[in-house]
Scaffold this active site. Sequence first.
Site, mmCIF file in Angstrom:
data_model
loop_
_atom_site.group_PDB
_atom_site.id
_atom_site.type_symbol
_atom_site.label_atom_id
_atom_site.label_comp_id
_atom_site.label_asym_id
_atom_site.label_seq_id
_atom_site.Cartn_x
_atom_site.Cartn_y
_atom_site.Cartn_z
ATOM 1 N N SER A 189 0.790 -1.218 0.099
ATOM 2 C CA SER A 189 0.137 -0.133 0.151
ATOM 3 C C SER A 189 0.878 1.330 0.016
ATOM 4 O O SER A 189 2.082 0.943 -0.062
ATOM 5 C CB SER A 189 -1.020 -0.171 1.267
ATOM 6 N N LYS A 190 0.136 2.436 -0.139
ATOM 7 C CA LYS A 190 0.860 3.563 0.027
ATOM 8 C C LYS A 190 2.036 3.829 1.072
ATOM 9 O O LYS A 190 3.002 4.480 0.911
ATOM 10 C CB LYS A 190 -0.182 4.945 0.018
ATOM 11 N N ARG A 191 1.628 3.323 2.117
ATOM 12 C CA ARG A 191 2.381 3.121 3.167
ATOM 13 C C ARG A 191 3.896 2.717 2.833
ATOM 14 O O ARG A 191 4.862 3.213 3.780
ATOM 15 C CB ARG A 191 1.870 2.049 4.328
#
Length: 464
Positions: free
Chosen positions: A245-247
């Site tokens: 994910s973006k994380r």
Amino acid sequence: MTRRVRTRIAPSPTGFLHLGTARTALFSWAFARHHGGDFILRIEDTDVARSTQEAVDQIIAAMKWLRLDHDEGPYYQMQRLDRYKQVVDQMLAKGTAYHCYCTPEELEAMREAQRARGEKPRYDGRWRPEPGKALPPVPAGAKPVVRFRNPVDGDVTWNDMVKGPITISNRELDDLIICRPDGTPTYNFCVVVDDWDMQISHVIRGDDHVNNTPRQINILRALGAELPEYGHVPMILGPDGDKLSKRHGAVSVMQYEEGGYLPDAMVNYLARLGWSHGDDELFDREQLVAWFDGSHLARSPAQWDAAKLNWVNAHVIKHTPDAELAALVAAQFASRGASVAADALLEQRCALFKDRCATLVELADWLAMYVVDVSPREEDVAQHVTDAVRPALQALRDRLAAIDWDKGTIAGAIKETLAAHGLKMPQLAHALRVLVCGRVQTPSIDAVLALFPRETVLRRLQGV
Ligand code: GLU
């Protein structure tokens, strides 16, 4: 294979093209190309609140950048509403679907009661017509949903291209809503009608869709449609083992374009996330297409590895023709507000530096010394441009002002200067690098200097 191979990628345009979707697209594309079949782009835009034209444009741009060319589409689900309605009506007429007038409150009460009895909440079939069964009276003015009449007995089994045989009991499956009270069809239903109409032979998608597959198979059967093969690819995980994910950093394909990655490198790297061909790590599109027959898809999730992507990208950069690199680097400079011609000189500069760069951004960083003024770090100047070296630098500058401007002659001038001043190569080369290139490490200094205009070198060595 008797059926013509037709695959599709069916992104929902609620954002940029995610790496996971790009990989699914790549697998579907490569499989279709391998079999000489068709690859179809379908935009699943029925979530009107979240779908945007901008996202559609971005998805198409990303597919184009990756060069995953489609043979048909983009088809838009929102342009096919009449067709979905037609199929709903056919199913109602045939009795494979039925109206259900349960209100949300009734459904909630049903679930509560089931939970209280320790049962799994599910639709209890209250409006499902059965021979000899009396249905409740239709409430006045109520708008029904349409539910699919899922078989109650038996199992749904398919031989997944990735996961092998999967069997789900029909008892696990509800009578799915296929059409809402306002007449809009639901997601699983649209997918089925589309896959049927578009004669999709192989559905390759993320394994977050495994639970949808038995429902979709049952609806396809009810329609008398030929079933596609299914392959559910495990998710891509981040380095910490959670879903990517973006994380974890950039997850949008186009961010990689901005980051200086080449589409061939992305294709090579993404293909290896969940698929293998022996020990091959580096391959081109033609090899991928030749090898990608649907086998060797991994059952366990692949993990994103930024270092490996950089390694693949470095390899692709190294093997990209200089003229292509020059055009790409010129574009990098343009995005930095510098106008640089993609000419023969830029090609030579790319050739000199391309084997030390993981990205085009790094390559442009290296070549910036040719494009804009450098500002050497004070500590580098203090360390390398010493009083012991200064006279030699001045003498070299005088020599460079008067020779033919090519690598061999520059090398000769440097050697003569070293001999005349009793210096070792690194002493003079480091000082030259700091002053002319603004950094201590570069490829061979004579080659680096030869690709500067003479005046620039003389100017940067002025007044040492
Ligand atoms: N629209 C779905 C998604 O973006 C894909 C559905 C499918 O491939 O069947 O996840």
